[in-house]
Design an enzyme around this catalytic site. Structure first.
Site, PDB file in Angstrom:
ATOM      1  N   TYR A 143      98.567  -5.348 -14.354  1.00 53.00           N
ATOM      2  CA  TYR A 143      99.849  -4.658 -14.520  1.00 53.00           C
ATOM      3  C   TYR A 143     101.018  -5.645 -14.602  1.00 53.00           C
ATOM      4  O   TYR A 143     102.037  -5.362 -15.224  1.00 53.00           O
ATOM      5  CB  TYR A 143     100.119  -3.718 -13.337  1.00 53.00           C
ATOM      6  N   LYS A 194      84.977  -6.070 -10.557  1.00 50.60           N
ATOM      7  CA  LYS A 194      84.114  -6.299 -11.724  1.00 50.60           C
ATOM      8  C   LYS A 194      83.727  -7.780 -11.695  1.00 50.60           C
ATOM      9  O   LYS A 194      83.958  -8.534 -12.644  1.00 50.60           O
ATOM     10  CB  LYS A 194      84.879  -5.891 -12.998  1.00 50.60           C
ATOM     11  N   ASP A 227      82.300   0.198 -12.564  1.00 46.54           N
ATOM     12  CA  ASP A 227      81.617   1.201 -13.396  1.00 46.54           C
ATOM     13  C   ASP A 227      80.642   2.019 -12.549  1.00 46.54           C
ATOM     14  O   ASP A 227      80.576   3.244 -12.642  1.00 46.54           O
ATOM     15  CB  ASP A 227      80.922   0.546 -14.602  1.00 46.54           C
ATOM     16  N   ASP A 251      94.114   2.669 -10.156  1.00 44.56           N
ATOM     17  CA  ASP A 251      94.809   3.684 -10.959  1.00 44.56           C
ATOM     18  C   ASP A 251      93.802   4.680 -11.503  1.00 44.56           C
ATOM     19  O   ASP A 251      93.969   5.895 -11.404  1.00 44.56           O
ATOM     20  CB  ASP A 251      95.559   2.987 -12.103  1.00 44.56           C
ATOM     21  N   ASP A 255      92.680   8.757  -9.965  1.00 48.92           N
ATOM     22  CA  ASP A 255      92.756   9.986 -10.770  1.00 48.92           C
ATOM     23  C   ASP A 255      91.414  10.708 -10.741  1.00 48.92           C
ATOM     24  O   ASP A 255      91.347  11.927 -10.605  1.00 48.92           O
ATOM     25  CB  ASP A 255      93.114   9.659 -12.229  1.00 48.92           C
TER      26      ASP A 255
HETATM   27  C1  IPM Z   1     100.206   6.015 -10.996  1.00 47.84           C
HETATM   28  C2  IPM Z   1     100.754   6.127 -12.385  1.00 47.84           C
HETATM   29  C3  IPM Z   1     101.534   4.870 -12.695  1.00 47.84           C
HETATM   30  C4  IPM Z   1     100.577   3.699 -12.659  1.00 47.84           C
HETATM   31  C5  IPM Z   1     102.318   4.900 -14.019  1.00 47.84           C
HETATM   32  C6  IPM Z   1     103.259   6.088 -14.071  1.00 47.84           C
HETATM   33  C7  IPM Z   1     103.065   3.626 -14.255  1.00 47.84           C
HETATM   34  O1  IPM Z   1      99.717   6.343 -13.280  1.00 47.84           O
HETATM   35  O2  IPM Z   1     101.019   5.879 -10.061  1.00 47.84           O
HETATM   36  O3  IPM Z   1      98.999   6.095 -10.836  1.00 47.84           O
HETATM   37  O4  IPM Z   1      99.869   3.430 -13.644  1.00 47.84           O
HETATM   38  O5  IPM Z   1     100.520   3.062 -11.624  1.00 47.84           O
HETATM   39 MG    MG Z   2      97.827   6.696 -12.391  1.00 45.72          MG
END
Ligand code: IPM
Ligand code: MG
Length: 370
Positions: A143, A194, A227, A251, A255
């Protein structure tokens, strides 16, 4: 009465202002019931800041965030700003704030609430009682790595590039957070990398192992390639307790894990820095969900992830464990009564709006606190 806590409120874009306004009702109840006094200030971030100031985060807002005891942030972004250059996009505002505040540890719990277990995409027995804590490194890795950019090639085509890198100190400080959390849970940490392909992953793995051997012998440390981890999270999620991983993998995996809970849009997160010499710890609390521009302004967004983020703030920044438990209990009580916003309503349940949901939580707090 303890000194008042300074909170910077950053509603951001999309549904941010609504879910934040709902959450304010819970904060107002905490104040009214004499449990805390807060001093609020409010700022702009993301697209809202870009529209007002031409930048997704001003220096002034950064300074106020650093001066606050905690930042409550909702969400940013939307189609309106999608075409902007990277350095002024709404996302950049959040990334810069994380970096400026040195919030290197992002705690993302993935908890399956009994009342919502049926909404998971996995079978009930796989997810019932699930309680994972993902600790994501937040201000390093690909990032932020340099060099980065897009270069023009001689043949007229282009090449985009980023750098993935982790230094020992960056690995150790986030690993410590994970080990300390594990000590209060089941004493198990799974580190995800990884290392079979990337040098940065090898450093990650080796440094964490050294730290465990030197200072955390009571913790059971395992390693997994990312993975495999994504596959295991879907196959048998309950094998995990604390997961610690880098910025990009965190990240993605967070999710994935949030969807396992059936409550996407329900999960909070805490981003923490190091405790300073003055005892203060920079902290920002935010829901994991995005700004949902499609439903923004309609009053139907689910405020519960923001309210859970508030509970995390009470627990981690203010040591108000009783009140944090109360808020979480109130949300559970509301859910178990079948009160739902649209996103989590089941057939036969009439959804309520953002404010009705927040008021229902306050109603439970009043009952509980009486
Ligand atoms: C998160 C979001 C952020 C990230 C974006 C909005 C920059 O996806 O907080 O997970 O990738 O960190
Ligand atoms: Mg995110």
């Amino acid at each position: 009465m303890p000194p008042s806590k300074k909170i910077l409120i950053l509603p951001g874009d999309g549904i941010g202002p609504e879910v934040m306004a709902g959450t304010r009702r819970v904060l107002d109840w905490l104040t009214a019931s004499g449990r805390a006094t807060f001093e609020f200030s409010e700022g702009l971030i993301g697209g809202a800041s870009y529209d007002a100031h031409g930048t997704p985060l001003t220096d002034e807002t950064v300074a106020r965030a650093k001066a606050a005891d905690a930042v409550l942030f909702a969400c940013i972004g939307g189609p309106k700003w999608d075409k902007l250059a990277y350095d002024v996009r709404p996302e950049k505002g959040l990334l810069r704030l994380r970096k400026e505040m040195q919030l290197f540890a992002n705690l993302r719990p993935a908890i399956v609430m009994d009342a919502l277990a049926g909404a998971s995409s996995l079978k009930l027995n796989l997810v019932k009682g699930l309680d994972i804590m993902i600790v994501r490194e937040l201000i390093g890795g690909v990032y932020f790595g340099e060099p980065r950019g897009i270069e023009q090639l001689k043949d007229g085509t282009r090449r985009g590039y980023n750098t993935q890198a982790y230094a020992t100190s960056e690995v150790l400080r986030v690993a410590r957070v994970a080990f300390e959390l594990a000590r209060k849970r089941s004493k198990r940490v799974c580190s995800v990398d990884k290392a079979n392909v990337m040098e940065s992953g090898l450093v990650w793995r080796e440094e964490i192992t050294k730290l465990r051997d030197a200072e955390y012998k009571d913790i059971e440390l395992s390693h997994m390639y990312v993975d495999n981890c994504s596959m295991q999270l879907v196959r048998a999620p309950k094998q995990f307790d604390v997961i610690v991983t880098d910025n990009l993998f965190g990240d993605i995996l967070s999710d994935l894990a949030s969807m396992l809970t059936g409550s996407l849009g329900m999960l909070p997160s805490a981003s923490l820095g190091a405790v300073g010499a003055d005892g203060r710890q920079p902290a920002l609390y935010e829901p994991v969900h995005g700004s949902a521009p499609d439903i923004a302004g309609q009053g139907v967004a689910n405020p519960l992830a923001m309210i859970f983020s508030l509970a995390m703030m009470l627990r981690y920044s203010f040591g108000m464990l009783t009140e944090a438990d109360m808020v979480e209990r109130a949300v559970q009580a509301v859910l178990s009564k079948g009160i739902r916003t649209r996103d989590i309503a089941e057939p036969g349940q009439t959804p309520v709006g953002t404010f009705a949901m927040a008021d229902a939580v306050v109603g439970e707090l009043v009952r509980d606190g009486a």
